[in-house]
Each structure stands twice: as structure tokens, then as C-alpha cells.
Design a protein around this motif. Structure first.
Motif, PDB file in Angstrom:
ATOM      1  N   ASP A  45      -2.163  -8.238   4.200  1.00  0.00           N
ATOM      2  CA  ASP A  45      -1.179  -8.847   5.089  1.00  0.00           C
ATOM      3  C   ASP A  45      -0.326  -7.792   5.781  1.00  0.00           C
ATOM      4  O   ASP A  45       0.741  -8.089   6.293  1.00  0.00           O
ATOM      5  CB  ASP A  45      -0.276  -9.808   4.311  1.00  0.00           C
ATOM      6  CG  ASP A  45       0.491  -9.109   3.184  1.00  0.00           C
ATOM      7  OD1 ASP A  45       0.213  -7.902   2.926  1.00  0.00           O
ATOM      8  OD2 ASP A  45       1.356  -9.747   2.566  1.00  0.00           O
ATOM      9  N   ARG A  46      -0.801  -6.562   5.784  1.00  0.00           N
ATOM     10  CA  ARG A  46      -0.063  -5.450   6.369  1.00  0.00           C
ATOM     11  C   ARG A  46      -1.040  -4.379   6.825  1.00  0.00           C
ATOM     12  O   ARG A  46      -2.207  -4.394   6.419  1.00  0.00           O
ATOM     13  CB  ARG A  46       0.916  -4.872   5.349  1.00  0.00           C
ATOM     14  CG  ARG A  46       0.254  -4.309   4.097  1.00  0.00           C
ATOM     15  CD  ARG A  46       1.273  -4.070   2.997  1.00  0.00           C
ATOM     16  NE  ARG A  46       1.911  -5.318   2.635  1.00  0.00           N
ATOM     17  CZ  ARG A  46       3.089  -5.403   2.047  1.00  0.00           C
ATOM     18  NH1 ARG A  46       3.775  -4.297   1.769  1.00  0.00           N
ATOM     19  NH2 ARG A  46       3.610  -6.581   1.732  1.00  0.00           N
ATOM     20  N   PRO A  47      -0.582  -3.428   7.649  1.00  0.00           N
ATOM     21  CA  PRO A  47      -1.483  -2.353   8.100  1.00  0.00           C
ATOM     22  C   PRO A  47      -1.999  -1.524   6.923  1.00  0.00           C
ATOM     23  O   PRO A  47      -1.383  -1.471   5.854  1.00  0.00           O
ATOM     24  CB  PRO A  47      -0.581  -1.510   9.015  1.00  0.00           C
ATOM     25  CG  PRO A  47       0.494  -2.442   9.456  1.00  0.00           C
ATOM     26  CD  PRO A  47       0.734  -3.359   8.306  1.00  0.00           C
ATOM     27  N   LYS A  48      -3.138  -0.869   7.152  1.00  0.00           N
ATOM     28  CA  LYS A  48      -3.796  -0.117   6.077  1.00  0.00           C
ATOM     29  C   LYS A  48      -2.865   0.890   5.412  1.00  0.00           C
ATOM     30  O   LYS A  48      -2.880   1.054   4.191  1.00  0.00           O
ATOM     31  CB  LYS A  48      -5.023   0.611   6.633  1.00  0.00           C
ATOM     32  CG  LYS A  48      -5.809   1.374   5.576  1.00  0.00           C
ATOM     33  CD  LYS A  48      -6.886   2.256   6.181  1.00  0.00           C
ATOM     34  CE  LYS A  48      -8.003   1.453   6.772  1.00  0.00           C
ATOM     35  NZ  LYS A  48      -9.150   2.311   7.191  1.00  0.00           N
ATOM     36  N   ALA A  49      -2.063   1.595   6.202  1.00  0.00           N
ATOM     37  CA  ALA A  49      -1.205   2.648   5.650  1.00  0.00           C
ATOM     38  C   ALA A  49      -0.190   2.115   4.648  1.00  0.00           C
ATOM     39  O   ALA A  49       0.368   2.893   3.862  1.00  0.00           O
ATOM     40  CB  ALA A  49      -0.476   3.383   6.776  1.00  0.00           C
ATOM     41  N   PHE A  50       0.049   0.807   4.665  1.00  0.00           N
ATOM     42  CA  PHE A  50       1.071   0.245   3.779  1.00  0.00           C
ATOM     43  C   PHE A  50       0.510  -0.672   2.699  1.00  0.00           C
ATOM     44  O   PHE A  50       1.280  -1.328   1.995  1.00  0.00           O
ATOM     45  CB  PHE A  50       2.134  -0.475   4.613  1.00  0.00           C
ATOM     46  CG  PHE A  50       2.994   0.479   5.390  1.00  0.00           C
ATOM     47  CD1 PHE A  50       4.117   1.058   4.826  1.00  0.00           C
ATOM     48  CD2 PHE A  50       2.645   0.836   6.686  1.00  0.00           C
ATOM     49  CE1 PHE A  50       4.890   1.969   5.534  1.00  0.00           C
ATOM     50  CE2 PHE A  50       3.413   1.749   7.402  1.00  0.00           C
ATOM     51  CZ  PHE A  50       4.536   2.310   6.820  1.00  0.00           C
ATOM     52  N   VAL A  51      -0.815  -0.703   2.553  1.00  0.00           N
ATOM     53  CA  VAL A  51      -1.370  -1.404   1.393  1.00  0.00           C
ATOM     54  C   VAL A  51      -1.090  -0.554   0.156  1.00  0.00           C
ATOM     55  O   VAL A  51      -0.833   0.649   0.261  1.00  0.00           O
ATOM     56  CB  VAL A  51      -2.891  -1.650   1.546  1.00  0.00           C
ATOM     57  CG1 VAL A  51      -3.177  -2.520   2.754  1.00  0.00           C
ATOM     58  CG2 VAL A  51      -3.663  -0.343   1.620  1.00  0.00           C
ATOM     59  N   ARG A  52      -1.130  -1.177  -1.003  1.00  0.00           N
ATOM     60  CA  ARG A  52      -0.791  -0.464  -2.225  1.00  0.00           C
ATOM     61  C   ARG A  52      -1.979   0.352  -2.743  1.00  0.00           C
ATOM     62  O   ARG A  52      -3.087  -0.165  -2.904  1.00  0.00           O
ATOM     63  CB  ARG A  52      -0.360  -1.436  -3.318  1.00  0.00           C
ATOM     64  CG  ARG A  52       0.750  -2.376  -2.919  1.00  0.00           C
ATOM     65  CD  ARG A  52       2.010  -1.666  -2.495  1.00  0.00           C
ATOM     66  NE  ARG A  52       2.698  -1.017  -3.604  1.00  0.00           N
ATOM     67  CZ  ARG A  52       3.895  -0.452  -3.478  1.00  0.00           C
ATOM     68  NH1 ARG A  52       4.509  -0.436  -2.300  1.00  0.00           N
ATOM     69  NH2 ARG A  52       4.471   0.117  -4.521  1.00  0.00           N
ATOM     70  N   LEU A  53      -1.730   1.613  -2.965  1.00  0.00           N
ATOM     71  CA  LEU A  53      -2.683   2.486  -3.654  1.00  0.00           C
ATOM     72  C   LEU A  53      -2.001   2.879  -4.951  1.00  0.00           C
ATOM     73  O   LEU A  53      -1.070   3.688  -4.962  1.00  0.00           O
ATOM     74  CB  LEU A  53      -2.997   3.732  -2.817  1.00  0.00           C
ATOM     75  CG  LEU A  53      -3.947   4.737  -3.488  1.00  0.00           C
ATOM     76  CD1 LEU A  53      -5.326   4.126  -3.659  1.00  0.00           C
ATOM     77  CD2 LEU A  53      -4.043   6.034  -2.679  1.00  0.00           C
ATOM     78  N   GLY A  54      -2.448   2.283  -6.038  1.00  0.00           N
ATOM     79  CA  GLY A  54      -1.698   2.463  -7.272  1.00  0.00           C
ATOM     80  C   GLY A  54      -0.397   1.697  -7.163  1.00  0.00           C
ATOM     81  O   GLY A  54      -0.378   0.512  -6.842  1.00  0.00           O
ATOM     82  N   ASP A  55       0.707   2.392  -7.362  1.00  0.00           N
ATOM     83  CA  ASP A  55       2.001   1.712  -7.347  1.00  0.00           C
ATOM     84  C   ASP A  55       2.841   2.036  -6.115  1.00  0.00           C
ATOM     85  O   ASP A  55       4.052   1.805  -6.109  1.00  0.00           O
ATOM     86  CB  ASP A  55       2.794   2.065  -8.616  1.00  0.00           C
ATOM     87  CG  ASP A  55       3.039   3.568  -8.752  1.00  0.00           C
ATOM     88  OD1 ASP A  55       2.558   4.330  -7.883  1.00  0.00           O
ATOM     89  OD2 ASP A  55       3.707   3.970  -9.724  1.00  0.00           O
ATOM     90  N   ARG A  56       2.206   2.557  -5.053  1.00  0.00           N
ATOM     91  CA  ARG A  56       2.972   2.848  -3.846  1.00  0.00           C
ATOM     92  C   ARG A  56       2.083   2.738  -2.610  1.00  0.00           C
ATOM     93  O   ARG A  56       0.848   2.650  -2.719  1.00  0.00           O
ATOM     94  CB  ARG A  56       3.601   4.228  -3.939  1.00  0.00           C
ATOM     95  CG  ARG A  56       2.617   5.371  -4.124  1.00  0.00           C
ATOM     96  CD  ARG A  56       3.369   6.674  -4.293  1.00  0.00           C
ATOM     97  NE  ARG A  56       2.480   7.830  -4.294  1.00  0.00           N
ATOM     98  CZ  ARG A  56       2.910   9.078  -4.228  1.00  0.00           C
ATOM     99  NH1 ARG A  56       4.216   9.331  -4.159  1.00  0.00           N
ATOM    100  NH2 ARG A  56       2.056  10.086  -4.237  1.00  0.00           N
ATOM    101  N   PRO A  57       2.678   2.763  -1.402  1.00  0.00           N
ATOM    102  CA  PRO A  57       1.883   2.616  -0.185  1.00  0.00           C
ATOM    103  C   PRO A  57       0.872   3.754  -0.025  1.00  0.00           C
ATOM    104  O   PRO A  57       1.139   4.896  -0.398  1.00  0.00           O
ATOM    105  CB  PRO A  57       2.934   2.649   0.927  1.00  0.00           C
ATOM    106  CG  PRO A  57       4.208   2.253   0.275  1.00  0.00           C
ATOM    107  CD  PRO A  57       4.124   2.781  -1.117  1.00  0.00           C
ATOM    108  N   LEU A  58      -0.277   3.417   0.559  1.00  0.00           N
ATOM    109  CA  LEU A  58      -1.326   4.404   0.809  1.00  0.00           C
ATOM    110  C   LEU A  58      -0.796   5.616   1.557  1.00  0.00           C
ATOM    111  O   LEU A  58      -1.149   6.758   1.252  1.00  0.00           O
ATOM    112  CB  LEU A  58      -2.449   3.729   1.605  1.00  0.00           C
ATOM    113  CG  LEU A  58      -3.574   4.599   2.162  1.00  0.00           C
ATOM    114  CD1 LEU A  58      -4.342   5.270   1.021  1.00  0.00           C
ATOM    115  CD2 LEU A  58      -4.517   3.755   3.002  1.00  0.00           C
ATOM    116  N   LEU A  59       0.039   5.385   2.536  1.00  0.00           N
ATOM    117  CA  LEU A  59       0.594   6.466   3.361  1.00  0.00           C
ATOM    118  C   LEU A  59       1.303   7.522   2.522  1.00  0.00           C
ATOM    119  O   LEU A  59       1.304   8.712   2.864  1.00  0.00           O
ATOM    120  CB  LEU A  59       1.565   5.879   4.393  1.00  0.00           C
ATOM    121  CG  LEU A  59       2.341   6.845   5.279  1.00  0.00           C
ATOM    122  CD1 LEU A  59       1.401   7.701   6.118  1.00  0.00           C
ATOM    123  CD2 LEU A  59       3.317   6.083   6.169  1.00  0.00           C
ATOM    124  N   ALA A  60       1.903   7.104   1.412  1.00  0.00           N
ATOM    125  CA  ALA A  60       2.706   8.020   0.598  1.00  0.00           C
ATOM    126  C   ALA A  60       1.892   9.196   0.081  1.00  0.00           C
ATOM    127  O   ALA A  60       2.390  10.327   0.003  1.00  0.00           O
ATOM    128  CB  ALA A  60       3.341   7.267  -0.566  1.00  0.00           C
TER     129      ALA A  60
END
Length: 225
Positions: A19-34
Motif C-alpha cells: 500500500d506504499r512505494p517500494k522504498a517504504f515497504v518493510r525490510l525487517g523492522d524498518r523501511p527498505l530505503l533505510a
């Protein structure tokens, strides 16, 4: 040399079904972008970072950088309709005196500093650009519709990754003054190549996997420290 990193993070990520852009989906416990943002910020090879964020997600990207304590974050721009457009928008924030530009996709989060070193070292050797790549393991066919036209010699093929490094002036000229093909460039190296630039292939990293769908996200999450 002054190295600016452009972090392309404006992809929609439709194939993730989020429900959000790829960079802000969760990877582990934080956004992918992080993950990419933090690794670029920690690299001694990188002096400053420009993020190309999804439209409407510029502020969350800025807040994320602040939350991570990323001191090299210079600015955040609105990404364009294509990857090339996003990189162009980010390049506008890179100063004219920058010597090199490192372009990385946030969809490849497991960025190792050794890869950054390899592509930038190639520029010091006199190349216009450098891309990390891996040998192609599968047999590759060129097709026309349903008909196989040719079986390609895979020994001469490589699967390109990011980050890709370029002499700043050469990348700027290729992206800003070049005529983009109808289908668009799939990476910055293609733009530089189209202008006659000399691009070196360096050793890639099997962990630099590109996240495209939910199974990729799960697999990469399992590889996190």
C-alpha cells in the motif's frame, strides 16, 4: 575526489502488492530505503547523498534520514516517471565541482563498501564509468515473439547491478543532453555508452539482489545481519 551518491528510490513497487512505494515497504523492522541510505552514509568513499523519492513521499524520506542520523544527506528530490527522470532530477542537486557520481537503487539494499570501492577505483584508472556485474548462469535466448532467433554466448554476457560510478561531467552530459530511446535506458551505464563513454565491468556481489516481488523481499530480509 568529491563523490556524490544518487539514491534512486522512486519506484512504485506495484509487483510487491503493498500500500506504499517500494522504498517504504518493510525490510525487517524498518523501511527498505533505510538500508541503502545508512550504508551510503557510512561509506568513507561517499561525501554527500541525494535521494530521489516517490512523489508525495519526500518528507518521509527526509525524516527517515534524520532518524537514522545520516549526516551526508544533502537533499531529497521528487522522482520522475522513469528511472532516468529520477536520476536527472537528482543530478540537478549535484554541484558542478563534483568529480564523481555514484548511482544506486534502493531496491538493492545489501550494499557492501567493497563494491563502492571497486567502481570508484575504475574511475581513477581513467574509465568514464564502472558497473558491478555477475556472470550469467542461465542459457540466454534472443526471441522474436514465440520463435527463438539466436542462442547467445553467455561467456560474453554479464548481469549488471548497482551502484554504478561515473565521472560526473560525463554522466550529466549523457543524461541531460542525450536523446533517450523510446523504451528508456534501464541503467545509467546505457546512457553513457550511448554517448561513446568507456565503461568498465568490475566484480559484482551475489548479495546485491534486486527486490521486485514479495518473495525477493522475504529472501533479502533473511540475509540481513
Amino acid at each position: 575526489m568529491s563523490v556524490w551518491a544518487v539514491l534512486a528510490a522512486a519506484g512504485s513497487g506495484e509487483r510487491l502488492g503493498a500500500d506504499r512505494p517500494k522504498a517504504f515497504v518493510r525490510l525487517g523492522d524498518r523501511p527498505l530505503l533505510a538500508e541503502s541510505l545508512e550504508r551510503l552514509d557510512a561509506s568513507e568513499w561517499v561525501d554527500a547523498i541525494v535521494v530521489a523519492a516517490p512523489p508525495g513521499w519526500e518528507e518521509p524520506a527526509i525524516l527517515l534520514a534524520e532518524e537514522l542520523g545520516c549526516g551526508k544527506g544533502s537533499s531529497c528530490v521528487t522522482g520522475g516517471a522513469t528511472r532516468s527522470d529520477s536520476v536527472r532530477n537528482a543530478l540537478a542537486e549535484v554541484p558542478d565541482d563534483a568529480v564523481a557520481v555514484l548511482v544506486h537503487d534502493s531496491a538493492r539494499p545489501l550494499l557492501d563498501d567493497a563494491v563502492i570501492e571497486r567502481v570508484l577505483t575504475a574511475l581513477n584508472e581513467g574509465w568514464d564509468g564502472a558497473v558491478p556485474a555477475l556472470p550469467v548462469a542461465d542459457t540466454v535466448k534472443r526471441v522474436d515473439g514465440e520463435r527463438v532467433v539466436e542462442t547467445l554466448n553467455r561467456s560474453a554476457l554479464r548481469a549488471a547491478q548497482t551502484p554504478q560510478a561515473f565521472v560526473a561531467e560525463i554522466l550529466r552530459r549523457a543524461l541531460l543532453s542525450g536523446s533517450e530511446p523510446q523504451l528508456g535506458w534501464t541503467d545509467c551505464s546505457a546512457a553513457v555508452e550511448s554517448q561513446g563513454g568507456r565503461v568498465k565491468v568490475v566484480e559484482g556481489d551475489p548479495r546485491l539482489l534486486k527486490i521486485t516481488d514479495a518473495s525477493d523481499l522475504e529472501h533479502v530480509a533473511s540475509l540481513l545481519p
